[in-house]
Scaffold this motif. Structure first.
Motif, PDB file in Angstrom:
ATOM      1  N   ILE A 120       0.833  -1.199   0.000  1.00 15.72           N
ATOM      2  CA  ILE A 120       0.000   0.000   0.000  1.00 15.72           C
ATOM      3  C   ILE A 120       0.868   1.250   0.000  1.00 15.72           C
ATOM      4  O   ILE A 120       0.565   2.247  -0.661  1.00 15.72           O
ATOM      5  N   GLY A 121       1.996   1.195   0.725  1.00 15.47           N
ATOM      6  CA  GLY A 121       2.897   2.335   0.795  1.00 15.47           C
ATOM      7  C   GLY A 121       3.506   2.707  -0.549  1.00 15.47           C
ATOM      8  O   GLY A 121       3.951   3.842  -0.750  1.00 15.47           O
ATOM      9  N   LYS A 122       3.517   1.759  -1.464  1.00 17.66           N
ATOM     10  CA  LYS A 122       4.080   2.006  -2.793  1.00 17.66           C
ATOM     11  C   LYS A 122       3.054   2.532  -3.788  1.00 17.66           C
ATOM     12  O   LYS A 122       3.396   2.910  -4.902  1.00 17.66           O
ATOM     13  N   LYS A 123       1.789   2.523  -3.399  1.00 14.88           N
ATOM     14  CA  LYS A 123       0.742   2.989  -4.318  1.00 14.88           C
ATOM     15  C   LYS A 123       0.776   4.508  -4.428  1.00 14.88           C
ATOM     16  O   LYS A 123       1.029   5.214  -3.441  1.00 14.88           O
ATOM     17  N   PRO A 124       0.510   5.031  -5.604  1.00 16.61           N
ATOM     18  CA  PRO A 124       0.566   6.487  -5.795  1.00 16.61           C
ATOM     19  C   PRO A 124      -0.647   7.191  -5.219  1.00 16.61           C
ATOM     20  O   PRO A 124      -1.716   6.593  -5.061  1.00 16.61           O
ATOM     21  N   GLN A 125      -0.487   8.448  -4.891  1.00 19.67           N
ATOM     22  CA  GLN A 125      -1.633   9.253  -4.476  1.00 19.67           C
ATOM     23  C   GLN A 125      -2.434   9.591  -5.723  1.00 19.67           C
ATOM     24  O   GLN A 125      -1.883  10.006  -6.749  1.00 19.67           O
ATOM     25  N   LEU A 126      -3.728   9.399  -5.644  1.00 21.25           N
ATOM     26  CA  LEU A 126      -4.604   9.650  -6.786  1.00 21.25           C
ATOM     27  C   LEU A 126      -5.600  10.744  -6.443  1.00 21.25           C
ATOM     28  O   LEU A 126      -6.087  10.829  -5.312  1.00 21.25           O
ATOM     29  N   GLN A 127      -5.893  11.557  -7.429  1.00 21.45           N
ATOM     30  CA  GLN A 127      -6.882  12.618  -7.242  1.00 21.45           C
ATOM     31  C   GLN A 127      -7.455  13.001  -8.598  1.00 21.45           C
ATOM     32  O   GLN A 127      -7.087  12.418  -9.624  1.00 21.45           O
ATOM     33  N   LEU A 128      -8.371  13.948  -8.590  1.00 22.16           N
ATOM     34  CA  LEU A 128      -9.022  14.386  -9.819  1.00 22.16           C
ATOM     35  C   LEU A 128      -7.978  14.712 -10.882  1.00 22.16           C
ATOM     36  O   LEU A 128      -7.064  15.504 -10.643  1.00 22.16           O
ATOM     37  N   GLY A 129      -8.081  14.066 -12.046  1.00 20.19           N
ATOM     38  CA  GLY A 129      -7.137  14.294 -13.134  1.00 20.19           C
ATOM     39  C   GLY A 129      -6.112  13.192 -13.306  1.00 20.19           C
ATOM     40  O   GLY A 129      -5.467  13.093 -14.349  1.00 20.19           O
ATOM     41  N   SER A 130      -5.947  12.329 -12.276  1.00 19.49           N
ATOM     42  CA  SER A 130      -4.989  11.218 -12.378  1.00 19.49           C
ATOM     43  C   SER A 130      -5.456  10.211 -13.423  1.00 19.49           C
ATOM     44  O   SER A 130      -6.651  10.060 -13.680  1.00 19.49           O
ATOM     45  N   GLN A 131      -4.483   9.507 -14.029  1.00 20.33           N
ATOM     46  CA  GLN A 131      -4.799   8.493 -15.025  1.00 20.33           C
ATOM     47  C   GLN A 131      -3.833   7.325 -14.889  1.00 20.33           C
ATOM     48  O   GLN A 131      -2.759   7.456 -14.314  1.00 20.33           O
ATOM     49  N   GLY A 132      -4.241   6.169 -15.425  1.00 20.44           N
ATOM     50  CA  GLY A 132      -3.327   5.032 -15.463  1.00 20.44           C
ATOM     51  C   GLY A 132      -3.854   3.784 -14.777  1.00 20.44           C
ATOM     52  O   GLY A 132      -5.014   3.693 -14.375  1.00 20.44           O
ATOM     53  N   LYS A 133      -2.952   2.804 -14.610  1.00 20.24           N
ATOM     54  CA  LYS A 133      -3.316   1.501 -14.046  1.00 20.24           C
ATOM     55  C   LYS A 133      -3.806   1.596 -12.605  1.00 20.24           C
ATOM     56  O   LYS A 133      -4.702   0.870 -12.201  1.00 20.24           O
ATOM     57  N   ALA A 134      -3.208   2.501 -11.845  1.00 20.56           N
ATOM     58  CA  ALA A 134      -3.613   2.644 -10.451  1.00 20.56           C
ATOM     59  C   ALA A 134      -5.060   3.128 -10.353  1.00 20.56           C
ATOM     60  O   ALA A 134      -5.812   2.709  -9.464  1.00 20.56           O
ATOM     61  N   VAL A 135      -5.460   3.992 -11.274  1.00 19.12           N
ATOM     62  CA  VAL A 135      -6.846   4.468 -11.282  1.00 19.12           C
ATOM     63  C   VAL A 135      -7.785   3.330 -11.679  1.00 19.12           C
ATOM     64  O   VAL A 135      -8.875   3.183 -11.119  1.00 19.12           O
ATOM     65  N   LEU A 136      -7.345   2.503 -12.615  1.00 23.27           N
ATOM     66  CA  LEU A 136      -8.136   1.320 -12.993  1.00 23.27           C
ATOM     67  C   LEU A 136      -8.352   0.416 -11.778  1.00 23.27           C
ATOM     68  O   LEU A 136      -9.469  -0.074 -11.543  1.00 23.27           O
ATOM     69  N   ARG A 193     -20.387   2.705 -10.470  1.00 17.49           N
ATOM     70  CA  ARG A 193     -21.104   1.870 -11.427  1.00 17.49           C
ATOM     71  C   ARG A 193     -20.753   2.132 -12.888  1.00 17.49           C
ATOM     72  O   ARG A 193     -21.405   1.611 -13.778  1.00 17.49           O
ATOM     73  N   GLN A 194     -19.754   2.923 -13.118  1.00 18.03           N
ATOM     74  CA  GLN A 194     -19.355   3.227 -14.484  1.00 18.03           C
ATOM     75  C   GLN A 194     -18.254   2.271 -14.955  1.00 18.03           C
ATOM     76  O   GLN A 194     -17.538   1.688 -14.131  1.00 18.03           O
ATOM     77  N   PRO A 195     -18.099   2.098 -16.270  1.00 20.15           N
ATOM     78  CA  PRO A 195     -17.007   1.253 -16.782  1.00 20.15           C
ATOM     79  C   PRO A 195     -15.655   1.818 -16.365  1.00 20.15           C
ATOM     80  O   PRO A 195     -15.446   3.035 -16.380  1.00 20.15           O
ATOM     81  N   ALA A 196     -14.738   0.956 -15.966  1.00 19.58           N
ATOM     82  CA  ALA A 196     -13.399   1.398 -15.564  1.00 19.58           C
ATOM     83  C   ALA A 196     -12.607   1.830 -16.792  1.00 19.58           C
ATOM     84  O   ALA A 196     -12.428   1.056 -17.723  1.00 19.58           O
ATOM     85  N   LYS A 197     -12.117   3.079 -16.769  1.00 19.98           N
ATOM     86  CA  LYS A 197     -11.374   3.631 -17.903  1.00 19.98           C
ATOM     87  C   LYS A 197      -9.982   4.115 -17.503  1.00 19.98           C
ATOM     88  O   LYS A 197      -9.217   4.554 -18.361  1.00 19.98           O
ATOM     89  N   GLY A 198      -9.671   4.060 -16.232  1.00 18.38           N
ATOM     90  CA  GLY A 198      -8.361   4.527 -15.799  1.00 18.38           C
ATOM     91  C   GLY A 198      -8.235   6.028 -15.755  1.00 18.38           C
ATOM     92  O   GLY A 198      -7.132   6.562 -15.771  1.00 18.38           O
ATOM     93  N   ILE A 199      -9.372   6.727 -15.670  1.00 14.98           N
ATOM     94  CA  ILE A 199      -9.372   8.187 -15.606  1.00 14.98           C
ATOM     95  C   ILE A 199     -10.095   8.637 -14.344  1.00 14.98           C
ATOM     96  O   ILE A 199     -11.260   8.291 -14.122  1.00 14.98           O
ATOM     97  N   PHE A 200      -9.424   9.395 -13.522  1.00 12.40           N
ATOM     98  CA  PHE A 200      -9.988   9.873 -12.264  1.00 12.40           C
ATOM     99  C   PHE A 200     -10.806  11.131 -12.546  1.00 12.40           C
ATOM    100  O   PHE A 200     -10.325  12.256 -12.418  1.00 12.40           O
TER     101      PHE A 200
END
Length: 222
Positions: A13-29, A42-49
């Protein structure tokens, strides 16, 4: 969970990136998949925060007694992993403060407490805690420990952050209505798009119901 497994989980968990509005990528997925599993997205996962993801994060944070800031940092990642509140204080008779007020609010919603939400762990609050613990089949000691915090996080609570209005708003911009046994989410027009992430869309029907563990019935009128 063994101490070794828990340590490895904490390190991951300590290695996971901080995510917020505008983040993108695998972690957001990954985040979207976890939120979907927990029933807040309930929306399709697109990797966009986007705002829908942000709103779902806030709902989840509110459920587990974290500040609903919509930012996924170490604590939010940890709770997503364990599905239990973390770093919660042990409360007992004589305790006071916001955490006690949160407990009183939940116990009021669950119909175990009928007193004031004053942040004071009084005899009445202790009695309510014992009744709540009995109903959940956990140790009846009147003390709010980790097990009791986890049980409390399962009780439906209305979500009403400061950036919401204090009453329901219709799609036409006029006052609408809402119903439920506790404060409920009420959205200004410009936030309706974010709310779509929860599967609630404008409709000709006068009342749309949203059944989530921590969201009560929400009425939105046209």
């Amino acid at each position: 969970m063994s101490s070794t497994t828990q340590m490895k989980s904490t390190q991951a968990i300590g290695k996971k990136p901080q995510l917020q509005l505008g983040s993108q990528g695998k972690a957001v997925l990954e985040l979207e998949e976890l939120l979907t599993k927990l029933g807040v997205y309930r929306q399709p996962a697109k990797g966009i925060f986007n705002k829908s993801v942000q709103f779902a994060v806030k709902l989840f944070q509110f459920r587990v007694f974290l500040p609903p800031d919509g930012i996924v940092g170490p604590l939010t990642w940890q709770v997503l992993d364990t599905e239990n509140p973390v770093n919660m204080p042990i409360l007992r008779f004589g305790s006071s403060g916001k955490a006690v007020a949160n407990v009183q609010e939940v116990l009021s919603i669950s119909k175990h407490y009928g007193g004031k939400i004053d942040g004071e762990f009084s005899t009445l609050t202790e009695k309510a805690v014992r009744a709540f613990q009995k109903s959940f089949g956990i140790e009846i000691d009147g003390i709010i420990n980790q097990e009791t915090w986890t049980a409390l996080s399962q009780i439906p609570r209305g979500y009403d952050p400061k950036w919401f209005l204090t009453r329901a708003v219709s799609f036409s911009g006029k006052p609408g209505f809402c119903r439920g046994s506790a404060p409920v989410p009420t959205l200004p027009i410009h936030d309706l798009q974010a709310f779509q992430g929860l599967g609630l869309f404008p409709s000709e029907e006068p009342l749309q119901r949203m059944k989530q563990p921590w969201v009560l019935d929400i009425g939105l009128t046209r």
